[in-house]
Design an enzyme around this catalytic site. Structure first.
Site, mmCIF file in Angstrom:
data_model
loop_
_atom_site.group_PDB
_atom_site.id
_atom_site.type_symbol
_atom_site.label_atom_id
_atom_site.label_comp_id
_atom_site.label_asym_id
_atom_site.label_seq_id
_atom_site.Cartn_x
_atom_site.Cartn_y
_atom_site.Cartn_z
ATOM 1 N N ASP A 5 -9.477 -11.180 0.801
ATOM 2 C CA ASP A 5 -8.415 -11.028 1.786
ATOM 3 C C ASP A 5 -8.656 -12.055 2.903
ATOM 4 O O ASP A 5 -8.937 -13.219 2.618
ATOM 5 C CB ASP A 5 -8.406 -9.567 2.278
ATOM 6 C CG ASP A 5 -7.272 -9.219 3.217
ATOM 7 O OD1 ASP A 5 -6.115 -9.306 2.779
ATOM 8 O OD2 ASP A 5 -7.538 -8.852 4.373
ATOM 9 N N TYR B 217 -4.863 -10.733 12.429
ATOM 10 C CA TYR B 217 -3.399 -10.778 12.528
ATOM 11 C C TYR B 217 -2.862 -11.616 13.675
ATOM 12 O O TYR B 217 -2.002 -12.466 13.494
ATOM 13 C CB TYR B 217 -2.834 -9.343 12.546
ATOM 14 C CG TYR B 217 -3.190 -8.652 11.260
ATOM 15 C CD1 TYR B 217 -2.567 -9.013 10.069
ATOM 16 C CD2 TYR B 217 -4.213 -7.710 11.200
ATOM 17 C CE1 TYR B 217 -2.932 -8.437 8.860
ATOM 18 C CE2 TYR B 217 -4.592 -7.129 9.996
ATOM 19 C CZ TYR B 217 -3.952 -7.503 8.837
ATOM 20 O OH TYR B 217 -4.325 -6.959 7.651
ATOM 21 N N HIS C 103 -4.662 -5.584 -5.091
ATOM 22 C CA HIS C 103 -5.265 -6.254 -3.934
ATOM 23 C C HIS C 103 -6.756 -5.911 -3.825
ATOM 24 O O HIS C 103 -7.528 -6.685 -3.269
ATOM 25 C CB HIS C 103 -4.524 -5.809 -2.677
ATOM 26 C CG HIS C 103 -4.893 -6.570 -1.448
ATOM 27 N ND1 HIS C 103 -4.707 -7.934 -1.333
ATOM 28 C CD2 HIS C 103 -5.439 -6.171 -0.264
ATOM 29 C CE1 HIS C 103 -5.123 -8.331 -0.131
ATOM 30 N NE2 HIS C 103 -5.567 -7.275 0.525
#
Length: 314
Positions: free
Chosen positions: A103, A231, A291
């Site tokens: 990720d 983020y 994922h």
């Protein structure tokens, strides 16, 4: 075995980082987690590479889990994670290591390889190919307004959304949402947490006990730093111009990973365009992989990682 994993805190750049370690020997492998993960996400891979004769290390990134929070998280960007990894290698007297990133952990793995190629034996990433943080990293504007990244990048919005639940429920929700093959996108009158159906079971390879471990670590750190890095700093230019990664690399992609549906992502990987930046790259697709393929299909992922390490270990 899991119980042989040792834990310690190492002071790196003025912060105490939590390090988990198993195995010994001159060949080191450093695992870098994503979100909503933590060091524990690599439990199966750490044991496997240690059994093969490697020294396996994983950290909670700064601001995550058992690692310390920086004094002013809002000043941090991805480059802080890069400096932490290099400083950790220095502290542990590891000249060269394999970096394995999942990720967003793929970003610092490749950034270390681009900036400090002499320190990296090889790079393995799961789900995320070579990309650099910067304005073009993720094309939010090509997705609906309720795209989870857009929502979480908005100051205060995720805090209010997550704050309605306990930490364990937030982790459970995100884990289940991120296990699907569809990108999590909220309707205009919804928040991301509203997408969750409480009747949905945890995905394969992830037990209630595993969830407890994740939750206990995030209860300690909260979500302030994770919302900042990755983020809210994803679009901040990291200052690397004309990047090239000469290191041998492996990209493992689950065909059912929602990240493949990001605008341009599948083309970038399947056409081989990613090799413009990482010429020595193998790409492996795992048909049923989600994922969280490294927890879901443990043996398959371990075999791919071990074959890569053995091929490139000097």
């Amino acid at each position: 075995m899991m119980e042989n994993i040792q834990h310690k805190h190492v002071e790196v750049r003025g912060l105490k980082l939590h390090v988990a370690e198993i195995g010994s020997g001159p060949k080191a492998v450093v695992f870098l987690h994503g979100f909503p993960e933590i060091w524990y996400t690599w439990r199966h891979q750490m044991v496997a590479v240690a059994d093969r004769g490697y020294r396996a290390l994983t950290i909670d990134f700064r601001g995550y889990g058992l690692s310390e929070q920086p004094a002013d998280p809002e000043k941090d960007t991805f480059i802080d994670l890069v400096h932490d990894i290099v400083a950790l290698l220095d502290f542990l007297a590891i000249n060269k290591a394999f970096l394995i990133g999942k990720d967003f952990g793929a970003f610092p793995a490749y950034m270390v390889a681009a900036l400090h190629p002499e320190r990296v034996s090889g790079v393995v990433t799961l789900g995320v190919p070579f990309m650099l943080p910067g304005p073009s990293a993720i094309q939010n504007h090509l997705l609906p307004e309720g795209f989870y990244m857009s929502r979480w990048q908005e100051p205060g919005r995720a805090e209010a959304d997550f704050g309605r639940f306990d930490v364990k429920t937030v982790i459970r929700n995100i884990y289940i949402l991120f296990s699907r093959s569809e990108i999590p996108i909220a309707a205009p009158d919804q928040e991301i947490m509203d997408l969750f159906d409480p009747a949905t079971p945890l995905p394969p390879g992830f037990s209630e006990e595993d969830l407890d471990v994740y939750a206990s670590l995030y209860e300690k750190s909260g979500f302030r730093y994770p919302l900042r890095v990755p983020y809210r700093t994803l679009a901040v230019d990291c200052g690397i111009t004309d990047p090239k990664v000469s290191t041998p690399s492996l990209l493992i992609v689950g065909e059912k990973d929602y990240v493949l549906k990001f605008p341009g992502m599948e083309d970038y990987i399947r056409t081989g365009a990613v090799k413009n930046f990482v010429p020595d790259l193998e790409i492996t697709f795992i048909e049923e992989g989600s994922h969280f393929v490294h927890e879901q299909l443990v043996e398959k992922v371990n075999q791919l990682i071990l074959a890569f390490l053995d091929k490139h270990a000097i």
